[in-house]
Motif scaffolding. Structure first.
Motif, PDB file in Angstrom:
ATOM      1  N   GLY A 206      21.707   4.072  -6.344  1.00 12.19           N
ATOM      2  CA  GLY A 206      22.679   5.143  -6.158  1.00 12.19           C
ATOM      3  C   GLY A 206      22.069   6.508  -6.444  1.00 12.19           C
ATOM      4  N   GLU A 207      21.366   6.624  -7.576  1.00  5.99           N
ATOM      5  CA  GLU A 207      20.678   7.874  -7.909  1.00  5.99           C
ATOM      6  C   GLU A 207      19.582   8.175  -6.890  1.00  5.99           C
ATOM      7  N   TYR A 208      18.906   7.138  -6.446  1.00  8.03           N
ATOM      8  CA  TYR A 208      17.806   7.274  -5.486  1.00  8.03           C
ATOM      9  C   TYR A 208      18.296   7.754  -4.122  1.00  8.03           C
ATOM     10  N   GLY A 209      19.577   7.543  -3.882  1.00  4.93           N
ATOM     11  CA  GLY A 209      20.156   8.006  -2.621  1.00  4.93           C
ATOM     12  C   GLY A 209      20.194   6.955  -1.547  1.00  4.93           C
ATOM     13  N   PHE A 210      19.892   5.682  -1.920  1.00  9.03           N
ATOM     14  CA  PHE A 210      19.894   4.624  -0.908  1.00  9.03           C
ATOM     15  C   PHE A 210      21.314   4.263  -0.482  1.00  9.03           C
ATOM     16  N   PHE A 211      22.221   4.256  -1.448  1.00 10.24           N
ATOM     17  CA  PHE A 211      23.641   4.084  -1.121  1.00 10.24           C
ATOM     18  C   PHE A 211      24.461   4.732  -2.223  1.00 10.24           C
ATOM     19  N   GLU A 212      25.742   4.891  -1.957  1.00  5.39           N
ATOM     20  CA  GLU A 212      26.631   5.476  -2.949  1.00  5.39           C
ATOM     21  C   GLU A 212      26.826   4.505  -4.103  1.00  5.39           C
TER      22      GLU A 212
ATOM     23  N   VAL B 211       0.827  -1.215   0.000  1.00  8.52           N
ATOM     24  CA  VAL B 211       0.000   0.000   0.000  1.00  8.52           C
ATOM     25  C   VAL B 211       0.856   1.259   0.000  1.00  8.52           C
ATOM     26  N   ILE B 212       2.175   1.122   0.094  1.00  2.00           N
ATOM     27  CA  ILE B 212       3.056   2.283   0.278  1.00  2.00           C
ATOM     28  C   ILE B 212       2.863   3.372  -0.787  1.00  2.00           C
ATOM     29  N   PRO B 213       2.811   3.064  -2.093  1.00  2.00           N
ATOM     30  CA  PRO B 213       2.705   4.166  -3.068  1.00  2.00           C
ATOM     31  C   PRO B 213       1.503   5.078  -2.846  1.00  2.00           C
ATOM     32  N   THR B 214       0.332   4.507  -2.576  1.00  2.00           N
ATOM     33  CA  THR B 214      -0.856   5.351  -2.377  1.00  2.00           C
ATOM     34  C   THR B 214      -0.918   5.909  -0.954  1.00  2.00           C
ATOM     35  N   ARG B 215      -0.444   5.151   0.026  1.00  2.00           N
ATOM     36  CA  ARG B 215      -0.459   5.655   1.407  1.00  2.00           C
ATOM     37  C   ARG B 215       0.474   6.852   1.542  1.00  2.00           C
ATOM     38  N   TYR B 216       1.701   6.720   1.001  1.00  2.00           N
ATOM     39  CA  TYR B 216       2.638   7.835   1.065  1.00  2.00           C
ATOM     40  C   TYR B 216       2.112   9.026   0.261  1.00  2.00           C
ATOM     41  N   ALA B 217       1.397   8.744  -0.830  1.00  2.00           N
ATOM     42  CA  ALA B 217       0.847   9.827  -1.651  1.00  2.00           C
ATOM     43  C   ALA B 217      -0.077  10.720  -0.841  1.00  2.00           C
ATOM     44  N   ARG B 218      -0.880  10.127   0.018  1.00  2.00           N
ATOM     45  CA  ARG B 218      -1.854  10.912   0.802  1.00  2.00           C
ATOM     46  C   ARG B 218      -1.176  11.772   1.863  1.00  2.00           C
ATOM     47  N   SER B 219       0.096  11.459   2.167  1.00  2.00           N
ATOM     48  CA  SER B 219       0.832  12.291   3.129  1.00  2.00           C
ATOM     49  C   SER B 219       1.860  13.170   2.421  1.00  2.00           C
ATOM     50  N   ALA B 220       1.639  13.395   1.112  1.00  2.00           N
ATOM     51  CA  ALA B 220       2.437  14.343   0.314  1.00  2.00           C
ATOM     52  C   ALA B 220       3.857  13.854   0.042  1.00  2.00           C
ATOM     53  N   THR B 221       4.100  12.557   0.133  1.00  2.00           N
ATOM     54  CA  THR B 221       5.430  12.012  -0.127  1.00  2.00           C
ATOM     55  C   THR B 221       5.479  11.419  -1.530  1.00  2.00           C
ATOM     56  N   ALA B 222       6.403  11.931  -2.334  1.00  2.00           N
ATOM     57  CA  ALA B 222       6.568  11.472  -3.712  1.00  2.00           C
ATOM     58  C   ALA B 222       7.844  10.652  -3.831  1.00  2.00           C
ATOM     59  N   PHE B 223       7.742   9.513  -4.542  1.00  2.00           N
ATOM     60  CA  PHE B 223       8.921   8.739  -4.893  1.00  2.00           C
ATOM     61  C   PHE B 223       9.454   9.274  -6.211  1.00  2.00           C
ATOM     62  N   THR B 224      10.757   9.574  -6.255  1.00  2.00           N
ATOM     63  CA  THR B 224      11.363  10.093  -7.478  1.00  2.00           C
ATOM     64  C   THR B 224      12.673   9.365  -7.736  1.00  2.00           C
ATOM     65  N   SER B 225      13.217   9.561  -8.921  1.00  2.00           N
ATOM     66  CA  SER B 225      14.490   8.921  -9.275  1.00  2.00           C
ATOM     67  C   SER B 225      15.635   9.403  -8.401  1.00  2.00           C
ATOM     68  N   ARG B 226      15.451  10.521  -7.693  1.00  2.00           N
ATOM     69  CA  ARG B 226      16.484  11.046  -6.790  1.00  2.00           C
ATOM     70  C   ARG B 226      16.104  10.885  -5.320  1.00  2.00           C
TER      71      ARG B 226
ATOM     72  N   LYS C 287      12.952  10.327  -2.113  1.00  2.00           N
ATOM     73  CA  LYS C 287      11.614  10.782  -1.728  1.00  2.00           C
ATOM     74  C   LYS C 287      11.594  12.288  -1.500  1.00  2.00           C
ATOM     75  N   LEU C 288      10.471  12.921  -1.883  1.00  2.00           N
ATOM     76  CA  LEU C 288      10.234  14.340  -1.634  1.00  2.00           C
ATOM     77  C   LEU C 288       8.980  14.492  -0.781  1.00  2.00           C
ATOM     78  N   ARG C 289       9.018  15.407   0.173  1.00  2.00           N
ATOM     79  CA  ARG C 289       7.823  15.737   0.974  1.00  2.00           C
ATOM     80  C   ARG C 289       7.320  17.094   0.478  1.00  2.00           C
ATOM     81  N   LEU C 290       6.255  17.063  -0.331  1.00  2.00           N
ATOM     82  CA  LEU C 290       5.860  18.257  -1.074  1.00  2.00           C
ATOM     83  C   LEU C 290       5.158  19.315  -0.245  1.00  2.00           C
ATOM     84  N   THR C 291       4.907  19.060   1.028  1.00  2.00           N
ATOM     85  CA  THR C 291       4.395  20.127   1.904  1.00  2.00           C
ATOM     86  C   THR C 291       5.540  20.994   2.432  1.00  2.00           C
ATOM     87  N   ASN C 292       6.782  20.601   2.164  1.00  2.00           N
ATOM     88  CA  ASN C 292       7.929  21.395   2.584  1.00  2.00           C
ATOM     89  C   ASN C 292       7.906  22.760   1.884  1.00  2.00           C
ATOM     90  N   ARG C 293       8.210  23.812   2.617  1.00  2.00           N
ATOM     91  CA  ARG C 293       8.155  25.177   2.070  1.00  2.00           C
ATOM     92  C   ARG C 293       9.088  25.376   0.881  1.00  2.00           C
TER      93      ARG C 293
END
Length: 371
Positions: A363-369, A266-281, A283-289
């Protein structure tokens, strides 16, 4: 009606490329299955789900049994017609949900629990689960098993797998539809000997597919990898392998490397409702100023409907304004991200470069170098 083709094995690891044939179409593997718990992906229409590239979705037997009830779904023509989805569907048995309830009584024949709305006592065992899943009419259905928490003692886990094996045999006997593929579920907590015993006895029952269960209950990525490492060798190579309830991009990619074919969460839709986007670089929290005046797409590398048409600034505004559209656009993006990730994995396997793909992606995602 149901068959599995193993198309290619990556030369660098155990990753594999396959194709499942079902009554409602073929499924290219490895595949991620978005979860529509109550017969719908939250905040998304079936047309939007299909546009993300989804080939199969998962619905929840426990929740559909409670509301609206399998008899109503059957009367409507089955789950496909009821929810207007003409591609494959998988239903779980309800075991995970029932065993996560705070007040339940586990017996040798099944589980007694209370209806979460009415308080009525309900019994669910292998025969009952099969009847519900047969009435729902999904293409792939799961055997009723005991999903135990982590950590559990070896003694308890051993007793539990023997119960799961008895229930698996009862499910085979009770299963009444030839147009549905029933998968067995390997349990055994984090114990190598129990995972092997459970897998060997289940494969002797000759299910058309097999799942590894009990690996998304808090054990972490390293133990997850270990469990898959010592369970996968005992699963038939000519049948699909489903890792249940897994989840984060790194979990999926590490498990594909270890020979698994199917994933859901359920992670993709659950995280979506809390403004968290998965990206190639990452996760982004889009409520951030920081995103209030950011006119880039959510992920410039993504070609989903959300990223083709809207900006981070607009999503930031929608979430701050509590607009329903925020959850819809974010869910479209996240589900597309997952499905595009496994599509890239399939292409890498075909080219025998899966390990390089995984390392570059994470590596691009930022999980490890990157190595």
């Amino acid at each position: 009606m149901f068959s599995f083709e193993l198309l290619h094995n990556d030369r660098s690891c155990r990753a594999r490329r396959g194709r499942l044939h079902t009554p409602h179409g073929a499924i290219e593997t490895p595949i991620f299955m978005p979860v529509g718990t109550h017969g719908a992906l939250k905040a998304m229409t079936p047309a939007q789900v299909e546009e993300t590239g989804a080939q199969i979705i998962l619905s929840n037997t426990y929740h559909l049994h409670l509301k609206p009830g399998e008899s109503l779904v059957k009367k409507a023509g089955g789950l496909h017609r009821f929810m207007n989805w003409d591609k494959p569907i998988l239903t779980d048995s309800g075991g995970f949900q029932v065993f996560s309830l705070p007040k339940k009584k586990i017996t040798e024949s099944g589980v007694f629990f209370r209806h979460e709305h009415t308080g009525e006592e309900i019994f669910l065992g292998p025969k009952e689960a099969m009847q519900i899943e047969n009435d729902l009419g999904a293409d792939i259905i799961m055997a009723f098993d005991e999903c135990i928490p982590y950590p559990s003692s070896h003694d308890y886990a051993k007793k539990s797998i023997h119960k799961t094996l008895r229930w698996a045999n009862s499910c085979l006997e009770a299963h009444g539809r030839s147009d549905q593929a029933l998968f067995g579920i390997v349990q055994g907590s984090v114990y190598e000997d129990l995972r092997r015993e459970c897998a060997e006895q289940l494969t002797a029952m000759d299910f058309p597919g097999y799942a590894i269960g009990g690996v998304s209950v808090g054990e972490g990525l390293e133990l997850l990898k270990q469990v898959v490492d010592y369970t996968e060798p005992f699963l038939p190579s000519n049948k699909p392998r489903y890792l249940m309830g897994v989840g984060l991009p790194e979990d999926i990619l590490e498990s594909i490397e270890r020979g698994m074919d199917m994933f859901d969460c359920v992670i993709p839709t659950r995280y979506a409702r809390s403004a968290t986007a998965f990206t190639s670089r990452g996760k982004l929290r889009l409520t951030n100023r920081n995103y209030r005046r950011d006119f880039f797409p959510v992920d410039p590398a993504c070609d989903c409907y959300c990223c083709r048409n809207f900006t981070r600034a607009y999503l930031h505004h929608l979430f701050n304004a509590n607009e329903i559209l925020s959850a819809t656009l974010m869910a479209i993006h996240n589900v597309h991200f997952y499905l595009n990730m496994v599509k890239q994995a399939r292409e890498a396997i075909e080219q025998n470069c899966y390990i390089d793909f995984k390392n570059d992606f994470l590596g691009e995602y930022g999980f490890f170098e990157k190595k």
